[in-house]
Design a protein around this motif. Structure first.
Motif, PDB file in Angstrom:
ATOM      1  N   PHE A 189       2.707  12.571   3.053  1.00 20.53           N
ATOM      2  CA  PHE A 189       1.405  12.103   3.537  1.00 20.53           C
ATOM      3  C   PHE A 189       0.859  13.060   4.597  1.00 20.53           C
ATOM      4  CE2 PHE A 189      -1.250   9.511   6.420  1.00 20.53           C
ATOM      5  CZ  PHE A 189      -2.155   9.006   5.505  1.00 20.53           C
ATOM      6  N   HIS A 225      -1.824  11.585  -1.123  1.00 23.38           N
ATOM      7  CA  HIS A 225      -3.163  11.544  -0.547  1.00 23.38           C
ATOM      8  C   HIS A 225      -4.151  10.860  -1.473  1.00 23.38           C
ATOM      9  CE1 HIS A 225      -6.909  12.587   1.239  1.00 23.38           C
ATOM     10  NE2 HIS A 225      -7.271  13.288   0.167  1.00 23.38           N
ATOM     11  N   ASP A 236      -5.784  17.513   4.767  1.00 25.42           N
ATOM     12  CA  ASP A 236      -6.038  16.640   3.633  1.00 25.42           C
ATOM     13  C   ASP A 236      -7.141  17.221   2.751  1.00 25.42           C
ATOM     14  OD1 ASP A 236      -5.694  14.432   2.150  1.00 25.42           O
ATOM     15  OD2 ASP A 236      -6.844  13.097   3.414  1.00 25.42           O
ATOM     16  N   LEU A 269      -7.024   1.775  -1.168  1.00 17.41           N
ATOM     17  CA  LEU A 269      -5.902   2.629  -0.765  1.00 17.41           C
ATOM     18  C   LEU A 269      -6.411   3.804   0.075  1.00 17.41           C
ATOM     19  CD1 LEU A 269      -2.875   3.102  -0.941  1.00 17.41           C
ATOM     20  CD2 LEU A 269      -3.252   4.433  -3.039  1.00 17.41           C
ATOM     21  N   LEU A 321       0.913   4.263  -2.738  1.00 18.45           N
ATOM     22  CA  LEU A 321       0.714   5.665  -2.364  1.00 18.45           C
ATOM     23  C   LEU A 321       1.885   6.530  -2.831  1.00 18.45           C
ATOM     24  CD1 LEU A 321      -1.118   7.659  -0.840  1.00 18.45           C
ATOM     25  CD2 LEU A 321       0.216   7.182   1.214  1.00 18.45           C
ATOM     26  N   TRP A 345      -6.906   2.502   3.494  1.00  8.18           N
ATOM     27  CA  TRP A 345      -5.605   2.280   4.136  1.00  8.18           C
ATOM     28  C   TRP A 345      -5.044   3.603   4.664  1.00  8.18           C
ATOM     29  CZ3 TRP A 345      -0.571   3.935   3.055  1.00  8.18           C
ATOM     30  CH2 TRP A 345       0.458   3.242   3.706  1.00  8.18           C
ATOM     31  N   CYS A 346      -5.174   4.677   3.861  1.00 10.14           N
ATOM     32  CA  CYS A 346      -4.706   6.002   4.293  1.00 10.14           C
ATOM     33  C   CYS A 346      -5.443   6.441   5.556  1.00 10.14           C
ATOM     34  CB  CYS A 346      -4.926   7.041   3.182  1.00 10.14           C
ATOM     35  SG  CYS A 346      -3.817   6.857   1.764  1.00 10.14           S
ATOM     36  N   ASP A 347      -6.754   6.213   5.564  1.00  9.52           N
ATOM     37  CA  ASP A 347      -7.558   6.584   6.726  1.00  9.52           C
ATOM     38  C   ASP A 347      -7.111   5.797   7.960  1.00  9.52           C
ATOM     39  OD1 ASP A 347      -9.854   8.217   7.608  1.00  9.52           O
ATOM     40  OD2 ASP A 347     -10.767   6.274   8.043  1.00  9.52           O
ATOM     41  N   GLN A 391      -4.066   4.680   8.574  1.00 13.49           N
ATOM     42  CA  GLN A 391      -2.786   5.197   9.054  1.00 13.49           C
ATOM     43  C   GLN A 391      -3.005   6.422   9.956  1.00 13.49           C
ATOM     44  OE1 GLN A 391      -0.326   2.990   8.304  1.00 13.49           O
ATOM     45  NE2 GLN A 391      -2.098   2.124   7.241  1.00 13.49           N
ATOM     46  N   ARG A 392      -3.979   7.269   9.583  1.00 12.72           N
ATOM     47  CA  ARG A 392      -4.282   8.444  10.419  1.00 12.72           C
ATOM     48  C   ARG A 392      -4.836   8.025  11.781  1.00 12.72           C
ATOM     49  NH1 ARG A 392      -6.428  10.115   5.389  1.00 12.72           N
ATOM     50  NH2 ARG A 392      -4.943  11.496   4.361  1.00 12.72           N
ATOM     51  N   SER A 407       0.832  -1.201   0.000  1.00 12.26           N
ATOM     52  CA  SER A 407       0.000   0.000   0.000  1.00 12.26           C
ATOM     53  C   SER A 407       0.873   1.260   0.000  1.00 12.26           C
ATOM     54  CB  SER A 407      -0.929   0.012   1.215  1.00 12.26           C
ATOM     55  OG  SER A 407      -1.836  -1.056   1.148  1.00 12.26           O
ATOM     56  N   LEU A 456       6.066   7.816   5.737  1.00 11.92           N
ATOM     57  CA  LEU A 456       4.863   8.463   5.214  1.00 11.92           C
ATOM     58  C   LEU A 456       5.057   9.978   5.098  1.00 11.92           C
ATOM     59  CD1 LEU A 456       2.179   6.400   7.152  1.00 11.92           C
ATOM     60  CD2 LEU A 456       2.323   6.585   4.660  1.00 11.92           C
TER      61      LEU A 456
END
Length: 343
Positions: free
Chosen positions: A113, A73, A120, A84, A61, A87-89, A91-92, A57, A108
């Motif tokens: 990121f 993003h 974002d 993806l 990204l 997955w970004c959400d 990580q936050r 992932s 990141l």
């Protein structure tokens, strides 16, 4: 071709057999021959399946960021890359709870990121506006009432409000200015009208004048009248007045009215064989006829520049000459409709 990560998922549609083989190496990691394990590690093989998924992932990204101006993003609502985005959400969420490994966070951050969801969202709107500007001559401007992009219009309005209040971050303001964002809409509208008037002046011998009732440029005519009214009241900014004077704008209403009549008479002359004459009893143009008689009556006190401009368009100052020209023109029209017989 995967950033040094030797990983193929077992559900990879292009390489299912290789994916199953990779899973088999992970499952047998405890009994795998040391030399094989060493060779796999040497090419970047990830034995931890969760680690492998994260790396996959991350690489995806990183590629997004490379093609998106360095912004790593993907939105949770992205219909092209929903996995993806999710997955970004994640990580936050993990970072907010303090559970994101430092090495992962560092990597990141390195690819751009944004951990702040508001940041974002702001970046998303900026990118959307940048695309608008690219197709709009470098002007990044959307009104609040834009029917096609109402959300972006509201966002633009918010940036202006923050800017006026001094609450807009310096880096954000710089990024907006970089793409041609218009903070003062009224100032931009004034500049556009001035530019339109400047083009008129260029094609009009340096005279920056548009009639208030000009059918082709009604808005610009009203704008010119407004500038004169503001100047009379003392409410016109000094810099604006200077810029208007620079392109030949006339603030004197009487001068403007005189120029208007001269332009009207010039058009008559063009369609009258170069003779700039209208009789005061002309049923179609009685006001212009009276104006012409007034110029003749005041010929002794008429300003030299005005006299010269009238002569240039073929104006007849002698009333007897004017009367003769009028009768001649009337006879010419008779001939035109009488087979060339002037009788």
């Amino acid at each position: 071709g995967n950033g040094g990560v030797a990983h193929v998922h077992q559900r990879d549609p292009e390489r299912p057999e290789l994916g199953r083989w990779c899973d088999n190496q992970r499952a047998r990691v405890g009994t795998l021959r040391p030399d094989r394990k060493a060779r796999l590690r040497k090419i970047g093989f990830v034995f931890d399946p969760l680690e492998a998924a994260w790396e996959q992932s991350f690489e995806e990204l990183r590629m997004v960021a490379a093609g998106n101006g360095g912004v790593a993003h993907v939105s949770l609502k992205d219909i092209e890359r929903p996995e993806l985005g999710a997955w970004c959400d994640t990580q936050r969420t993990v970072e907010k709870r303090g559970h994101l490994r430092p090495d992962r966070k560092a990597r990141l951050v390195e690819i751009g990121f944004p951990f702040d969801p508001l940041e974002d969202s702001w970046d998303e709107s900026l990118e959307e506006l940048r695309v608008v500007a690219a197709g709009n001559g470098g002007v990044a401007h959307i009104t609040r009432s834009d029917l096609e992009r109402p959300e972006l219009g509201r966002w633009c309005n918010e940036q202006r409000i923050f800017g006026r209040k001094g609450e807009l971050r310096a880096d954000r303001k710089a990024r907006l200015l970089e793409i041609g964002f218009v903070f003062d809409v009224a100032e931009r509208a004034w500049d556009q009208s001035l530019e339109e008037l400047r083009l008129v002046a260029e094609s009009n011998g340096g005279t920056a004048h548009v009639l208030r009732n000009d059918p082709e440029r009604l808005e610009l005519g009203r704008w010119c009248a407004t500038q004169r009214t503001l100047e009379e009241r003392g409410d016109l900014r000094a810099d604006r007045k200077a810029r208007l004077l620079e392109i030949g704008f006339d603030f004197d209403r009487q001068e403007v009215a005189w120029n208007q009549r001269l332009e009207e008479l010039r058009l008559v002359a063009e369609g009258n064989g170069g003779v700039a004459h209208v009789h005061q009893r002309d049923p179609e143009r009685p006001e212009l006829g009276r104006w012409c008689d007034n110029q003749r009556a005041r010929v002794g006190t008429l300003r030299p520049d005005r006299k010269a401009r009238l002569r240039k368009i073929g104006f007849v100052f002698d009333p007897l000459e004017a009367a003769w020209e009028q009768s001649f023109e009337e006879l010419r029209m008779v001939a035109a409709g009488n087979g060339g017989v002037a009788h």
